[in-house]
Design an enzyme around this catalytic site. Structure first.
Site, PDB file in Angstrom:
ATOM      1  CB  CYS A   1      -1.741   4.765   4.565  1.00 61.79           C
ATOM      2  SG  CYS A   1      -3.243   4.101   3.807  1.00 61.79           S
ATOM      3  CB  SER A   2      -0.489   0.557   6.628  1.00 56.64           C
ATOM      4  OG  SER A   2      -1.422   1.172   7.519  1.00 56.64           O
ATOM      5  CB  CYS A   3      -4.900  -0.138   2.384  1.00 59.54           C
ATOM      6  SG  CYS A   3      -5.534   1.555   2.524  1.00 59.54           S
TER       7      CYS A   3
ATOM      8  CB  CYS B   1      -0.923   0.015   1.211  1.00 55.74           C
ATOM      9  SG  CYS B   1      -1.965   1.498   1.262  1.00 55.74           S
TER      10      CYS B   1
END
Length: 205
Positions: free
Chosen positions: A105-107, A102
């Site tokens: 961000c950190s999906c 991702c």
């Protein structure tokens, strides 16, 4: 001396999370206890659900086809909810290896894999795996042959990816539960592949 790190200002996403949580509690939509309980459940979750999907796909070609066609429905078929998200399952083959990132961000498919590892959220991984995936995978200890194409998939707020790794050789006749034990979080992200456990060395008499 107090840890000054505790007083660091919140970043944009942390501030949005806190603001939304406080607003929902204030409006009576949810309680603090309910939020804490949901967070505890999520923190305790590992990759077992994703592993179960992979093991079923390895044994059931029809399920595998449905899983690749619609990952969200395939998850729900096994009783795993993926509310409001589109899950895309990408299949590794002898000619192609998939890895997930991702970049914003950190999906991450937390409902199936649990909490993402710190390296997945780090800026170096998010930026480098797109530019030099083969080198990054090598740093994880995964040597992908030059003849195998590497595909990088970028998750976002509405869409999550999960890798369907290849079934290891030597697992004929294995039960679904035993196959699932081979599937790790990292293999579902694509920075590793399932491998058979090493047999203990026997001592010579």
């Amino acid at each position: 001396m107090k840890d000054l790190g505790a007083y660091r200002p919140l970043d944009y996403f942390q501030l949005m999370e806190v603001s939304l949580r406080e607003l929902l509690v204030e409006k009576g939509v949810v309680t603090e206890d309910a939020i804490k309980g949901a967070m505890a459940t999520m923190r305790a979750r590992g990759p077992e659900r994703g592993a179960a999907m992979v093991a079923r796909a390895w044994l059931d070609p029809a399920y595998k086809a449905r899983m690749v066609a619609n990952g969200s429905q395939a998850a729900e078929e096994l009783g795993f909810e993926v509310p409001g998200l589109k899950l895309i399952v990408v299949e590794n083959t002898p000619k192609a290896h998939n890895v997930v990132v991702c970049t914003l961000c950190s999906c991450y498919p937390r409902m199936l894999l649990g909490i993402p590892p710190e390296w997945y959220k780090s800026r170096p991984y998010r930026s480098r795996v797109v530019r030099e995936p083969r080198k990054v995978l090598g740093e994880f200890g995964l040597k992908v042959p030059a003849k195998v194409r590497i595909r990088v998939h970028d998750s976002n707020a509405d869409m999550r990816y999960m890798v369907l790794p290849m079934r290891p050789a030597g697992t004929d006749g294995w039960s679904e539960e035993r196959l699932a034990s081979l599937v790790t979080r990292d293999s579902l992200i694509g920075v590793a592949v399932p491998v058979l456990p090493k047999k203990p060395k026997t001592r010579k008499s």
